[in-house]
Enzyme design. Sequence first.
Site, PDB file in Angstrom:
ATOM      1  N   HIS A  79       0.852  -1.202   0.000  1.00 26.51           N
ATOM      2  CA  HIS A  79       0.000   0.000   0.000  1.00 26.51           C
ATOM      3  C   HIS A  79       0.886   1.250   0.000  1.00 26.51           C
ATOM      4  O   HIS A  79       0.713   2.142  -0.826  1.00 26.51           O
ATOM      5  CB  HIS A  79      -0.933   0.009   1.208  1.00 26.51           C
ATOM      6  CG  HIS A  79      -1.532   1.361   1.487  1.00 26.51           C
ATOM      7  ND1 HIS A  79      -2.486   1.926   0.670  1.00 26.51           N
ATOM      8  CD2 HIS A  79      -1.304   2.271   2.468  1.00 26.51           C
ATOM      9  CE1 HIS A  79      -2.810   3.121   1.146  1.00 26.51           C
ATOM     10  NE2 HIS A  79      -2.102   3.366   2.238  1.00 26.51           N
ATOM     11  N   ASP A 108       7.540  21.827 -26.187  1.00 27.66           N
ATOM     12  CA  ASP A 108       7.408  20.479 -25.625  1.00 27.66           C
ATOM     13  C   ASP A 108       8.433  20.367 -24.510  1.00 27.66           C
ATOM     14  O   ASP A 108       9.047  21.364 -24.127  1.00 27.66           O
ATOM     15  CB  ASP A 108       7.659  19.405 -26.712  1.00 27.66           C
ATOM     16  CG  ASP A 108       6.969  18.085 -26.352  1.00 27.66           C
ATOM     17  OD1 ASP A 108       7.323  17.508 -25.305  1.00 27.66           O
ATOM     18  OD2 ASP A 108       6.081  17.642 -27.097  1.00 27.66           O
ATOM     19  N   TRP A 144       6.866  -0.119   3.931  1.00 26.76           N
ATOM     20  CA  TRP A 144       7.304   0.604   2.725  1.00 26.76           C
ATOM     21  C   TRP A 144       8.713   1.145   2.906  1.00 26.76           C
ATOM     22  O   TRP A 144       9.378   1.496   1.940  1.00 26.76           O
ATOM     23  CB  TRP A 144       6.334   1.736   2.377  1.00 26.76           C
ATOM     24  CG  TRP A 144       6.543   3.024   3.112  1.00 26.76           C
ATOM     25  CD1 TRP A 144       6.071   3.301   4.365  1.00 26.76           C
ATOM     26  CD2 TRP A 144       7.264   4.181   2.681  1.00 26.76           C
ATOM     27  NE1 TRP A 144       6.459   4.569   4.731  1.00 26.76           N
ATOM     28  CE2 TRP A 144       7.190   5.141   3.714  1.00 26.76           C
ATOM     29  CE3 TRP A 144       7.966   4.521   1.521  1.00 26.76           C
ATOM     30  CZ2 TRP A 144       7.793   6.401   3.632  1.00 26.76           C
ATOM     31  CZ3 TRP A 144       8.562   5.777   1.444  1.00 26.76           C
ATOM     32  CH2 TRP A 144       8.469   6.695   2.493  1.00 26.76           C
ATOM     33  N   GLU A 257      12.064  13.055   0.086  1.00 28.41           N
ATOM     34  CA  GLU A 257      10.995  12.442  -0.695  1.00 28.41           C
ATOM     35  C   GLU A 257       9.617  12.952  -0.264  1.00 28.41           C
ATOM     36  O   GLU A 257       8.770  13.241  -1.107  1.00 28.41           O
ATOM     37  CB  GLU A 257      11.065  10.919  -0.554  1.00 28.41           C
ATOM     38  CG  GLU A 257       9.836  10.153  -0.999  1.00 28.41           C
ATOM     39  CD  GLU A 257       9.613  10.186  -2.497  1.00 28.41           C
ATOM     40  OE1 GLU A 257      10.544  10.589  -3.230  1.00 28.41           O
ATOM     41  OE2 GLU A 257       8.500   9.836  -2.929  1.00 28.41           O
ATOM     42  N   TYR A 259       8.929  15.780   0.833  1.00 28.61           N
ATOM     43  CA  TYR A 259       8.775  17.119   0.281  1.00 28.61           C
ATOM     44  C   TYR A 259       8.634  17.096  -1.220  1.00 28.61           C
ATOM     45  O   TYR A 259       7.997  17.966  -1.819  1.00 28.61           O
ATOM     46  CB  TYR A 259       9.910  18.037   0.752  1.00 28.61           C
ATOM     47  CG  TYR A 259       9.560  18.508   2.128  1.00 28.61           C
ATOM     48  CD1 TYR A 259       8.694  19.579   2.285  1.00 28.61           C
ATOM     49  CD2 TYR A 259       9.988  17.829   3.255  1.00 28.61           C
ATOM     50  CE1 TYR A 259       8.283  19.964   3.528  1.00 28.61           C
ATOM     51  CE2 TYR A 259       9.569  18.209   4.508  1.00 28.61           C
ATOM     52  CZ  TYR A 259       8.716  19.280   4.643  1.00 28.61           C
ATOM     53  OH  TYR A 259       8.288  19.647   5.872  1.00 28.61           O
ATOM     54  N   HIS A 304      14.882  12.585  12.146  1.00 30.05           N
ATOM     55  CA  HIS A 304      13.687  12.654  13.000  1.00 30.05           C
ATOM     56  C   HIS A 304      12.805  11.421  12.837  1.00 30.05           C
ATOM     57  O   HIS A 304      11.862  11.250  13.581  1.00 30.05           O
ATOM     58  CB  HIS A 304      12.898  13.952  12.780  1.00 30.05           C
ATOM     59  CG  HIS A 304      12.312  14.123  11.408  1.00 30.05           C
ATOM     60  ND1 HIS A 304      12.226  15.345  10.806  1.00 30.05           N
ATOM     61  CD2 HIS A 304      11.794  13.246  10.526  1.00 30.05           C
ATOM     62  CE1 HIS A 304      11.656  15.207   9.612  1.00 30.05           C
ATOM     63  NE2 HIS A 304      11.402  13.933   9.426  1.00 30.05           N
ATOM     64  N   THR A 330       7.270  26.949   5.970  1.00 31.27           N
ATOM     65  CA  THR A 330       5.935  26.412   5.705  1.00 31.27           C
ATOM     66  C   THR A 330       4.887  27.402   6.176  1.00 31.27           C
ATOM     67  O   THR A 330       3.870  27.635   5.508  1.00 31.27           O
ATOM     68  CB  THR A 330       5.755  25.060   6.416  1.00 31.27           C
ATOM     69  OG1 THR A 330       6.909  24.260   6.171  1.00 31.27           O
ATOM     70  CG2 THR A 330       4.537  24.338   5.912  1.00 31.27           C
ATOM     71  N   LYS A 333       4.282  30.155   3.781  1.00 31.88           N
ATOM     72  CA  LYS A 333       3.399  29.798   2.677  1.00 31.88           C
ATOM     73  C   LYS A 333       1.937  29.903   3.086  1.00 31.88           C
ATOM     74  O   LYS A 333       1.114  30.497   2.390  1.00 31.88           O
ATOM     75  CB  LYS A 333       3.693  28.381   2.215  1.00 31.88           C
ATOM     76  CG  LYS A 333       5.029  28.292   1.577  1.00 31.88           C
ATOM     77  CD  LYS A 333       5.170  27.000   0.847  1.00 31.88           C
ATOM     78  CE  LYS A 333       6.196  27.161  -0.228  1.00 31.88           C
ATOM     79  NZ  LYS A 333       5.677  27.657  -1.482  1.00 31.88           N
TER      80      LYS A 333
HETATM   81  C1  HEM Z   1       6.230  20.949   9.075  1.00 24.60           C
HETATM   82  C2  HEM Z   1       6.313  19.881   8.396  1.00 24.60           C
HETATM   83  C3  HEM Z   1       6.627  18.465   8.890  1.00 24.60           C
HETATM   84  C4  HEM Z   1       7.236  18.038  10.018  1.00 24.60           C
HETATM   85  C5  HEM Z   1       7.794  18.897  11.122  1.00 24.60           C
HETATM   86  C6  HEM Z   1       7.264  16.592   9.974  1.00 24.60           C
HETATM   87  C7  HEM Z   1       7.815  15.762  10.928  1.00 24.60           C
HETATM   88  C8  HEM Z   1       7.757  14.399  10.922  1.00 24.60           C
HETATM   89  C9  HEM Z   1       8.346  13.542  11.901  1.00 24.60           C
HETATM   90  C10 HEM Z   1       9.137  14.018  13.102  1.00 24.60           C
HETATM   91  C11 HEM Z   1       8.078  12.252  11.548  1.00 24.60           C
HETATM   92  C12 HEM Z   1       8.540  10.992  12.255  1.00 24.60           C
HETATM   93  C13 HEM Z   1       7.512  10.525  13.188  1.00 24.60           C
HETATM   94  C14 HEM Z   1       7.869   9.180  13.740  1.00 24.60           C
HETATM   95  O1  HEM Z   1       8.148   8.252  12.950  1.00 24.60           O
HETATM   96  O2  HEM Z   1       7.832   9.035  14.962  1.00 24.60           O
HETATM   97  C15 HEM Z   1       7.314  12.294  10.348  1.00 24.60           C
HETATM   98  C16 HEM Z   1       6.847  11.176   9.687  1.00 24.60           C
HETATM   99  C17 HEM Z   1       6.338  11.224   8.407  1.00 24.60           C
HETATM  100  N1  HEM Z   1       6.049  12.347   7.670  1.00 24.60           N
HETATM  101 FE1  HEM Z   1       6.259  14.261   8.319  1.00 24.60          FE
HETATM  102  N2  HEM Z   1       6.661  16.171   8.842  1.00 24.60           N
HETATM  103  C18 HEM Z   1       6.268  17.290   8.150  1.00 24.60           C
HETATM  104  C19 HEM Z   1       5.646  17.331   6.937  1.00 24.60           C
HETATM  105  C20 HEM Z   1       5.421  16.211   6.151  1.00 24.60           C
HETATM  106  C21 HEM Z   1       4.983  16.256   4.799  1.00 24.60           C
HETATM  107  C22 HEM Z   1       4.695  17.530   4.011  1.00 24.60           C
HETATM  108  C23 HEM Z   1       4.874  14.979   4.382  1.00 24.60           C
HETATM  109  C24 HEM Z   1       4.460  14.433   3.044  1.00 24.60           C
HETATM  110  C25 HEM Z   1       3.813  15.030   2.142  1.00 24.60           C
HETATM  111  C26 HEM Z   1       5.247  14.127   5.476  1.00 24.60           C
HETATM  112  C27 HEM Z   1       5.241  12.750   5.416  1.00 24.60           C
HETATM  113  C28 HEM Z   1       5.630  11.954   6.440  1.00 24.60           C
HETATM  114  C29 HEM Z   1       5.631  10.518   6.371  1.00 24.60           C
HETATM  115  C30 HEM Z   1       5.244   9.685   5.144  1.00 24.60           C
HETATM  116  C31 HEM Z   1       6.046  10.057   7.600  1.00 24.60           C
HETATM  117  C32 HEM Z   1       6.109   8.633   8.086  1.00 24.60           C
HETATM  118  C33 HEM Z   1       7.134   7.793   7.517  1.00 24.60           C
HETATM  119  C34 HEM Z   1       7.039   6.419   8.084  1.00 24.60           C
HETATM  120  O3  HEM Z   1       7.542   6.170   9.166  1.00 24.60           O
HETATM  121  O4  HEM Z   1       6.439   5.547   7.424  1.00 24.60           O
HETATM  122  N3  HEM Z   1       5.553  14.907   6.548  1.00 24.60           N
HETATM  123  N4  HEM Z   1       7.125  13.617   9.981  1.00 24.60           N
HETATM  124 CU   LIG Z   2      10.654  13.371   7.706  1.00 29.31          CU
END
Ligand code: HEM
Ligand SMILES: [Cu+2]
Lengths: 528, 282
Positions: A79, A108, A144, A257, A259, A304, A330, A333
Amino acid sequence: MAAVQDHGHSHGHDDHHPTGIMRWITTTNHKDIGTMYLWFSFAMFLVGGTLAMGIRAELYQPGIQILEPELFNQFTTLHGLIMVFGAIMPAFVGFANWQVPMMIGAPDMAFARMNNWSFWLLPVAATLLVVSFFVPGGAAAGGWTFYPPLSTQGGLGVDMMIFAVHILGASSIMGSINIITTILNMRAPGMTMMKMPLFVWTWLITAYLLVLVMPVLAGVVTMLLTDRHFGTSFFNAAGGGDPVLFQHIFWFFGHPEVYIMILPSFGIISEVIPAFSRKPLFGYSSMVYATASIAILSCFVWAHHMFTAGMPVTGQLFFMYATMLIAVPTGVKVFNWTATMWRGSMTFETPMLFSIGFIFLFVIGGFSGVICAIVPIDIQVQDTYYVIAHFHYVLVSGSLFAIFAGIYYWLPKWTGRMYNETLGKWHFWLSMVFFNITFFVQHFLGLAGMPRRIPDYALQFADFNMISSLGAFGFGLTQLFFLYIVINCIRSGEKAPQKPWEGATTLEWTALPTPAPYHSFETPPVVK
Amino acid sequence: MSQESGHYYVPAPSGWPIVGSTALLFMAFGAALTMNKMELGYGLLAVGFAILIYMLFGWFGTVARESESGKFNAAVDRSFRWGMGWFILTEVMFFAAFFGALFYMRVFSLPWLGDADHSLLWPDFVAEWPTAGPGTHEQFTPMGAWGLPAINTLLLLTSGVTCTLAHWALQAGKRESLKMWLLATIFLGVLFLGLQIYEYGHAYADLNLKLTSGAYGSTFFMLTGFHGFHVTLGAIMLTVIYFRCAAGHFTPEKHFGFEGVAWYWHFVDVVWLGLFIFVYLM
Ligand code: HEM
Ligand SMILES: [Cu+2]
């Protein structure tokens, strides 16, 4: 710059390209390729969505219902992979293909033939992933993020996944080099960098991130492959390596990724909000700088994701503060979008609804991100449903909602027809409601300690899980409704005028008829 | 169709990409099956590889013909430059991942494996680079820097010079010396590869240094191996350029095909310097 289309052996200026299936297989036209990207992405969205429905069905009640744990793990793994690499990323590349040349006045893409290959690699990778469910041992099941040692242990399915990732990476690299070159080299006269529509800017910066991190992903899966089959010890402590090393390299790719998946949505939102507020975007140049700083910062925050994996305290502190710093650009924005709407004469057509929904829900996701960034809190919520809630708020109500906004916004230009506004509004409200039912409660589940990626749970989590599953089924059905809306638009929508949106100002609306002709801007427009 | 200069060339629909995708489909399934010891894999892999070669010849041949028939204007030329430049950056990042792994092991994970926490598990382990890790009992001798590797450094650096001399000859319109310097470059590259193969043989036969020799073996062979693979690609590309030169391609003003390959060759050169310092010397 003017362009010449090579029509092979044909003569004259009318379009001579193969018809039927061969048109799509051999095309070098950015619009055809964009269309294929978008349909492919939707198909993968349905596959990934089906897996999600399976996951939520299993979690509907405590106990094992329909999926054995092994299969459940395969479902969560695929997934995630399919949604990230098959649905969200290709959708944005589809947008880039359609829009970037039209928005900068180019004939193009810079490398039109390679563009075709970037697309046609995707079905190969998708085949590998989907077929891997049916090979002995099943699909990859380590999540994943495929951390070792789980991923060093699986069978054939893991290898197929590794090669799929290689191929997806090659596709992304070619795609992003193409986009960078197109933007840098093929702008119409007068289209200076600081006049480019913000969507083009965000894609330029995204493409830079892609060329920086996709090769690193290729490297790390290669190490995984050699650890699995050729006796290397990158991730094996007994040989002097370290499984945590994998996590570092993976997240060096992985955080940029995420972002990569959100910057183009920022671009779409920054086109839609001004159009429906009938005001120019507030703080254009600060938007550009904010996007660039987000991209740069995003390369220094990866750990993180690993606060519980073991890391020196100084490391934790560094990555905590660096992560929180990203909230600043952010915030710029979000401020600018809001200020654009301030005192605008706003109307609320479907693209605008999705954009406003995006702002609200993405901000929630951003905040839960900052909460996760705080080390003492993250040690509690790491690997719980709280993280699942966080990233679905940024990815579904962020990236996906922006994709919907962009589709409704540009469908008239692409197809020459209007979608049904009433149905579009229904799609928005149903998505909005079901999305929140599905994912808001997951915050509570996570805070209460429900771990992610486990097919069963303790009884006290039962109510929220049932709510979440019901919401998920509703959300899933709503997206089939979206498919209907799009087909309905293509088949029998009303004819669209050249510029159906009063406030739209970019070249594709002002300089091109609707639907956009097969070849546009063979002689470049002059931008004042 | 007649070409007006100033027109950006957009190629006609092409079958090469789908041929390439087919090749990769075969190769991916073939490799996955082969690695899991399934007979079918070898066949698929071979077929995929053959298709890939066919595609590369066809596709690059088409581009060379387009270039020679004057279809590419200055803007297309600029596109190629940007494209090749960013492609080389992706290659740099690919190597960066492996260098990163090497640094991480040496700076972080190795000292951790030798610290007090781990002394219960592996009391006799001395955390010193080079290492095969605490759980590997086979001993090996690391590869010295001042034998073959130093000669190889010299060879590659010289080949960078000959490559530039070839470029100057091309710019000056001296076709004979162009071909001679190109041949010299290819020769040095191939010699490098030969010595590298010899060095691997020496490692396996005399030093008991193998891919399976823990952290050191993994990083040593993967880094030098991928580098060697890139030298091979570079040498093949140079050979193609040689034949194009012999066929009269390129002019003193327009020869990006040549320059792109030269950039690539210099990139391979620089990576080697990194290898020599961080893998062999330190
Ligand atoms: C201010 C913006 C953001 C901050 C401060 C932030 C912070 C974090 C942190 C600290 C984690 C780790 C949490 C953990 O595993 O305990 C996390 C996980 C994640 N974040 Fe963000 N994030 C932000 C924005 C985004 C954005 C824009 C996306 C995607 C479009 C995103 C996608 C993800 C994903 C996919 C995970 C989980 C990955 C996994 O363990 O499978 N985050 N984020
Ligand atoms: Cu991250």
